[in-house]
Design an enzyme around this catalytic site. Structure first.
Site, short mmCIF file in Angstrom:
data_model
loop_
_atom_site.label_atom_id
_atom_site.label_comp_id
_atom_site.label_asym_id
_atom_site.label_seq_id
_atom_site.Cartn_x
_atom_site.Cartn_y
_atom_site.Cartn_z
N LEU A 213 -10.42 164.53 -9.32
CA LEU A 213 -9.92 163.27 -9.87
C LEU A 213 -10.73 162.88 -11.12
CD1 LEU A 213 -9.27 161.17 -6.63
CD2 LEU A 213 -7.71 162.68 -7.87
N GLY B 280 -14.01 167.41 -0.08
CA GLY B 280 -15.12 166.46 -0.07
C GLY B 280 -15.13 165.66 -1.36
N GLY B 281 -15.68 164.43 -1.32
CA GLY B 281 -15.72 163.60 -2.52
C GLY B 281 -14.33 163.36 -3.05
N ASP B 282 -14.14 163.63 -4.36
CA ASP B 282 -12.82 163.46 -4.96
C ASP B 282 -12.18 164.81 -5.27
OD1 ASP B 282 -14.55 164.22 -6.91
OD2 ASP B 282 -13.89 162.74 -8.40
N GLU B 283 -12.53 165.86 -4.49
CA GLU B 283 -12.00 167.20 -4.70
C GLU B 283 -10.94 167.52 -3.63
OE1 GLU B 283 -15.96 169.32 -6.64
OE2 GLU B 283 -15.41 169.69 -4.55
#
Length: 474
Positions: free
Chosen positions: A336, A376-379
């Protein structure tokens, strides 16, 4: 623990059932009870019936034999007496015929017949004499024999006179001496026959008396049998009433015991049902917890998308299928753009809301058989199977960027994020899982460095998006 509780209660139920089982009442529990008397009575009745039947058959055979013997002796003696009477009469007729004829040849023939009749007379008399006779019968037969011999001598004297041609004297001897002597002998034959008839009647009377005695004996035995049968029946009736009373009492006790047992069984059944329901509830809760744990272990808690572990598993299987089918698959690595600023300024709750919305948009933008995962995170990653042309992947990438870039309402304001996508193909860009992921990740970073908000391929030149006549559509 619940299973142990159930297993501890089950023996109690069995114990309760065994304790309420009442023994069957014994009909003759005491050897001194009237039951042996009952058995003895039945045995005596059976023996009396057997004796009665045996005596009846024995007496019947005996009397039938006696009656047959009396009838047979009477018939034989009557026939022999009739034979003696008949031959005597015929001899007298032959003598008269011998006197009346003048033909010597005819007279000789008549003489032969006369001697034959004499032989028949003697044979009949000897047969009677050989039978079992009473004293009066024997005396009468002896007297008849003397008269018959005297009459026979006179008859042979007549024959001698005829031989000498002394016809008139032969007639006189025949009419005045021989025939009267023969009549006297015949009268004794008739008297003997009458005596035989009298004895026969006496024998029949004796046989009838034996019949009556046998009947009286059988009546006595039958009466005793009936009396004993009545006594045994009365005893059985009385005993049966007592047994029925005892059985009724026992049945009442059995009913009470059965009702108590049914109550205990109902209580234990209800308790077991409650325990089973509780156990099933715990099992369902455990299964639900296991499913939740399994889901949590393989899915992202925030977006509910498959996590890295499940994604790697699906990717491994998809690569194996593509290898067998000689097809191509595409891996999208999505990162993102602008997410960190929203997360830092508006807080983690706003960031979480953005991630959930992006996950929803990604799922709506791919086919049902395609896989969307959060690493994970924005992946995020997208796994697309059966990609026959890179242009199809370009079409989907453009659509994903457009969907992600749409405004999102956060804290009563509209905010936007973008997406940078790296695309790698199997087996074109890599032939193993880690290499394929790195290839897509590298392509994504190339896009990031080039200005973000776009898509790029690992090695394949960037094609134009597929036109409408290409069959691969989203």
């Amino acid at each position: 623990m619940m299973k142990a509780s159930v297993s501890r209660r089950l023996p109690a139920g069995r114990s309760g059932r065994s304790q309420t089982r009442d023994p069957q009442p014994d009909v003759c529990p005491d050897p001194r009870s009237p039951c042996p008397m009952l058995a003895t009575g039945f045995v005596i009745i059976s023996l009396l019936l057997f004796v009665e039947v045996a005596l009846s058959l024995s007496q019947m055979r005996k009397l039938q034999g006696r009656l047959a013997q009396v009838v047979e002796e009477y018939n034989v003696r009557g026939e022999l007496a009739q034979e003696m009477h008949k031959t005597s009469r015929e001899r007298a007729i032959l003598l008269h015929a011998m006197i009346s004829t003048d033909d010597s040849f005819e007279r000789d023939d008549l003489y032969v017949e006369l001697r034959a009749l004499g032989s028949r007379f003697l044979t009949a008399r000897e047969q009677i004499a050989s039978m079992a006779l009473g004293d009066d019968e024997r005396e009468l037969l002896d007297r008849q024999g003397e008269l018959s011999r005297a009459a026979g001598s006179l008859q042979y004297r007549v024959i001698d006179l005829l031989t000498e041609e002394r016809i008139e004297e032969a007639k006189r001897v025949l009419l005045q001496e021989a025939i009267p002597a023969q009549d006297r002998a015949l009268s004794l034959v008739q008297e003997f026959a009458n005596l035989q008839q009298s004895h026969n009647q006496q024998a029949l009377a004796a046989t009838s008396e034996e019949f009556r005695q046998a009947d009286r004996l059988l009546l006595i035995i039958g009466g005793v049998t009936l009396l004993l049968s009545a006594l045994v029946a009365a005893f059985v009736l009385q005993r049966t009433k007592g047994m029925m009373s005892a059985l009724s009492s026992s049945n009442a006790e059995l009913r009470d015991a059965r009702e108590r047992l049914e109550e205990r069984v109902a209580e234990r059944t209800a308790e077991l049902r409650r325990l089973n329901e509780k156990l099933l509830s715990e099992i369902n809760e455990r299964r639900s917890a296991e499913r939740k744990l399994a889901f949590m272990a393989t899915h992202d808690d925030l977006t509910k998308l498959p996590n890295r572990a499940l994604f790697n598993e699906h990717l491994q299987h998809a690569m194996a299928r593509a290898q067998r089918a000689k097809t191509r698959l595409a891996l999208f690595f999505v990162d993102l753009d602008g997410f960190k600023g929203i997360n830092d300024t508006l807080g983690h709750e706003a960031g979480d809301q953005v991630l959930r919305e992006v996950a929803s948009r990604l799922k709506s933008g791919v086919r049902a058989q395609d896989l969307v995962a959060r690493l994970g995170g924005d992946e995020f990653t997208l796994l697309l199977e059966d990609i026959d042309h890179p242009a199809n992947a370009a079409t989907l990438a453009a659509k994903v960027i457009e969907l992600v870039s749409r405004p999102i309402a956060l804290a009563d304001q509209m905010h936007e994020v973008g997406a940078s996508i790296g695309i790698a193909f199997y087996p074109d860009d890599a032939e193993d899982l880690d290499a394929l992921i790195r290839s897509a990740d590298d392509a994504m970073y190339v896009v990031k460095r080039a200005g973000k908000g776009d898509y790029g391929f690992h090695q394949t030149p960037k094609p134009a998006p597929a036109i409408s006549n290409i069959p691969f559509q989203w």
